[in-house]
Write a protein that holds these residues in place. Structure first.
Motif, PDB file in Angstrom:
ATOM      1  N   SER A   1       0.723  -1.424   0.089  1.00 20.37           N
ATOM      2  CA  SER A   1      -0.078   0.259  -0.203  1.00 20.37           C
ATOM      3  C   SER A   1       0.994   1.207   0.049  1.00 20.37           C
ATOM      4  O   SER A   1       0.500   1.948  -0.593  1.00 20.37           O
ATOM      5  CB  SER A   1      -1.350   0.426   1.518  1.00 20.37           C
ATOM      6  OG  SER A   1       0.110   0.358   2.599  1.00 20.37           O
ATOM      7  N   TYR A   2       2.047   0.942   0.632  1.00 20.43           N
ATOM      8  CA  TYR A   2       2.938   2.120   0.539  1.00 20.43           C
ATOM      9  C   TYR A   2       3.485   3.158  -0.956  1.00 20.43           C
ATOM     10  O   TYR A   2       3.789   3.584  -0.904  1.00 20.43           O
ATOM     11  CB  TYR A   2       4.285   1.908   1.404  1.00 20.43           C
ATOM     12  CG  TYR A   2       5.247   3.138   1.863  1.00 20.43           C
ATOM     13  CD1 TYR A   2       4.825   4.282   2.626  1.00 20.43           C
ATOM     14  CD2 TYR A   2       6.126   3.254   0.835  1.00 20.43           C
ATOM     15  CE1 TYR A   2       5.805   5.603   2.354  1.00 20.43           C
ATOM     16  CE2 TYR A   2       6.870   3.894   1.194  1.00 20.43           C
ATOM     17  CZ  TYR A   2       6.572   5.374   1.494  1.00 20.43           C
ATOM     18  OH  TYR A   2       8.064   6.194   1.706  1.00 20.43           O
ATOM     19  N   ASP A   3       3.969   1.550  -1.318  1.00 19.86           N
ATOM     20  CA  ASP A   3       4.540   1.534  -2.718  1.00 19.86           C
ATOM     21  C   ASP A   3       3.736   2.539  -3.698  1.00 19.86           C
ATOM     22  O   ASP A   3       3.850   2.811  -4.170  1.00 19.86           O
ATOM     23  CB  ASP A   3       4.868   0.281  -3.162  1.00 19.86           C
ATOM     24  CG  ASP A   3       5.180   0.412  -4.990  1.00 19.86           C
ATOM     25  OD1 ASP A   3       6.133   0.796  -5.381  1.00 19.86           O
ATOM     26  OD2 ASP A   3       4.450  -0.529  -5.329  1.00 19.86           O
ATOM     27  N   ARG A   4       2.462   2.059  -3.271  1.00 17.76           N
ATOM     28  CA  ARG A   4       0.746   2.397  -4.521  1.00 17.76           C
ATOM     29  C   ARG A   4       0.354   4.130  -3.565  1.00 17.76           C
ATOM     30  O   ARG A   4       0.347   4.854  -4.610  1.00 17.76           O
ATOM     31  CB  ARG A   4      -0.289   1.667  -4.570  1.00 17.76           C
ATOM     32  CG  ARG A   4      -0.511   0.387  -4.518  1.00 17.76           C
ATOM     33  CD  ARG A   4       0.012   0.591  -6.210  1.00 17.76           C
ATOM     34  NE  ARG A   4       1.856   0.343  -5.813  1.00 17.76           N
ATOM     35  CZ  ARG A   4       1.927   1.231  -7.165  1.00 17.76           C
ATOM     36  NH1 ARG A   4       1.064   1.527  -7.980  1.00 17.76           N
ATOM     37  NH2 ARG A   4       3.431   1.207  -8.130  1.00 17.76           N
ATOM     38  N   PHE A   5       1.269   4.029  -2.543  1.00 14.28           N
ATOM     39  CA  PHE A   5       0.585   5.394  -2.036  1.00 14.28           C
ATOM     40  C   PHE A   5       2.151   6.522  -2.902  1.00 14.28           C
ATOM     41  O   PHE A   5       1.664   7.703  -3.385  1.00 14.28           O
ATOM     42  CB  PHE A   5       0.983   5.653  -0.703  1.00 14.28           C
ATOM     43  CG  PHE A   5       1.240   7.225  -0.044  1.00 14.28           C
ATOM     44  CD1 PHE A   5       0.324   8.145  -0.295  1.00 14.28           C
ATOM     45  CD2 PHE A   5       3.004   7.388   0.426  1.00 14.28           C
ATOM     46  CE1 PHE A   5       0.090   9.198   0.833  1.00 14.28           C
ATOM     47  CE2 PHE A   5       2.977   8.430   0.452  1.00 14.28           C
ATOM     48  CZ  PHE A   5       1.686   9.338   1.014  1.00 14.28           C
ATOM     49  N   VAL A   6       3.385   6.192  -2.570  1.00 13.31           N
ATOM     50  CA  VAL A   6       4.388   6.846  -3.047  1.00 13.31           C
ATOM     51  C   VAL A   6       4.333   7.074  -4.670  1.00 13.31           C
ATOM     52  O   VAL A   6       4.340   8.211  -5.408  1.00 13.31           O
ATOM     53  CB  VAL A   6       5.389   6.358  -2.934  1.00 13.31           C
ATOM     54  CG1 VAL A   6       6.927   7.572  -3.648  1.00 13.31           C
ATOM     55  CG2 VAL A   6       5.837   6.541  -1.671  1.00 13.31           C
TER      56      VAL A   6
ATOM     57  N   VAL B   1      15.913   0.339  -1.762  1.00 15.18           N
ATOM     58  CA  VAL B   1      14.972   0.602  -0.946  1.00 15.18           C
ATOM     59  C   VAL B   1      13.928  -0.971  -0.841  1.00 15.18           C
ATOM     60  O   VAL B   1      13.578  -1.233   0.491  1.00 15.18           O
ATOM     61  CB  VAL B   1      14.272   2.164  -1.009  1.00 15.18           C
ATOM     62  CG1 VAL B   1      12.605   1.659   0.082  1.00 15.18           C
ATOM     63  CG2 VAL B   1      15.155   2.653  -0.147  1.00 15.18           C
ATOM     64  N   CYS B   2      14.025  -1.721  -1.944  1.00 20.29           N
ATOM     65  CA  CYS B   2      12.412  -2.486  -2.217  1.00 20.29           C
ATOM     66  C   CYS B   2      13.276  -3.630  -1.971  1.00 20.29           C
ATOM     67  O   CYS B   2      12.432  -4.327  -0.680  1.00 20.29           O
ATOM     68  CB  CYS B   2      12.442  -2.775  -3.337  1.00 20.29           C
ATOM     69  SG  CYS B   2      11.615  -1.249  -4.659  1.00 20.29           S
ATOM     70  N   VAL B   3      14.384  -3.892  -1.283  1.00 23.63           N
ATOM     71  CA  VAL B   3      15.110  -5.165  -1.214  1.00 23.63           C
ATOM     72  C   VAL B   3      15.135  -4.812   0.470  1.00 23.63           C
ATOM     73  O   VAL B   3      14.528  -5.617   1.157  1.00 23.63           O
ATOM     74  CB  VAL B   3      16.487  -5.138  -1.649  1.00 23.63           C
ATOM     75  CG1 VAL B   3      17.125  -6.272  -0.665  1.00 23.63           C
ATOM     76  CG2 VAL B   3      16.296  -5.531  -3.067  1.00 23.63           C
TER      77      VAL B   3
END
Length: 310
Positions: A118-123, A139-141
């Motif tokens: 959800s944070y990924d979609r927010f950004v 950051v993703c890893v």
């Protein structure tokens, strides 16, 4: 030695022992769901790995979710199938404890992972110009490793809080070694362990769910300001799949683990358990693939179908 003092070395799983017809029907239903889940999640992972167009943070986390769902279903559904083939299935103490902790670990990790997604979609929607900087591969890893690490810690805490001794009854009224059901067989004072389990349940379920709600409220505000119909459509299609998955998984898990502790396990509780252990992992890849043009094109490419739109 009195019966109440006997140390339990194995458990008996009842499942639906009093309903042979329902047991047979449910066996085939669970088997089909399990096979579909393995195939769908496996195809999702292969598609994301082989298609360079899907080498983005969103699909990186989605591949983590698919891998997690394969492990999650495999930690419990084979035992469900075994239980459904007999009236009184047995499982050793060690195997039962392993099943409980592995399932709890994977389920907790999925809760955290859905919050990360959800944070990924927010950004992506609220800060599109800085998306590649904020959600870099490093950051993703780190977020993925942190997700699996947090799941491990939240599962480990209840395990180390005081010894749990089982004595007397060794009958579990469930398909598998479900934590909530097995905890009813613990003898002695469970007050402290109940409090710790409730706190970890809040940390694993309520806090990630609240975080998801906040991020989507912010996403909703950003979407509301989008002027073009194309922008609306893209934002909604990107987020709707994740919201559906979140609603099904968190709804069933919270109804099971945050309800008041009861002495008995109903058939309804067993069905709810199957919902988040079997049905949700099967639906996740189907929801994302059916509602996502990029994934559908990747699947077509994987099977040698006609490509368009790249």
């Amino acid at each position: 030695m009195n019966y109440s003092e006997m140390v339990v070395t194995e458990f008996i799983l009842l499942g639906l022992s009093n309903h042979p017809v329902a047991r047979a029907i449910l066996f085939w239903i669970v088997l089909v769901i399990y096979l579909i889940s393995l195939m769908a999640n496996g195809l999702m992972i292969i598609s994301i790995i082989t298609d360079s167009h899907l080498h983005t943070p969103m699909y990186f986390f989605l591949s983590n979710l698919s891998f997690l769902d394969i492990c999650y279903t495999s930690s419990s559904l084979p035992q469900v199938l075994v239980t459904l083939t007999t009236k009184r299935a047995t499982i050793s103490f060690v195997a039962c404890m392993a099943q409980i902790h592995i399932s709890l670990y994977l389920g907790t990790t999925e809760c955290v992972l859905l919050a990360v997604m959800s944070y990924d979609r927010f950004v992506a929607i609220c800060s599109p110009l800085h998306y590649t900087v904020i959600m870099s591969w490093r950051v993703c890893v780190q977020m993925a490793i942190g997700t699996w690490g947090i799941g491990f810690i939240l599962t480990l805490i209840p395990t180390v809080i005081g010894p749990k001794r089982f004595c007397g009854s060794n009958v579990i009224n469930h398909f598998t070694c479900e934590a909530q059901t097995v905890s009813k067989l613990i003898c002695g004072d469970t007050h402290i362990s109940d409090i710790v389990s409730f706190i970890t349940g809040v940390l694993a379920l309520i806090i990630p769910f609240a975080f998801i709600l906040v991020t989507y409220l912010r996403i909703g505000q950003a979407v509301w300001q989008i002027r073009s119909d194309q922008g609306w459509s893209k934002a909604l299609s990107t987020c709707s799949s994740h919201l559906i998955v979140v609603g099904i998984f968190y709804g069933s898990a919270m109804s099971m683990y945050l309800q008041p502790k009861s002495k008995y396990t109903s058939d309804g509780d067993k069905m709810v358990s199957l919902l988040y252990k079997a049905v949700t992992p099967m639906l996740n890849p189907l929801i994302y693939s059916l509602r996502n043009k990029d994934v559908k094109q990747a699947l077509q490419k994987l099977f040698g179908g006609k490509q368009s739109g790249y």
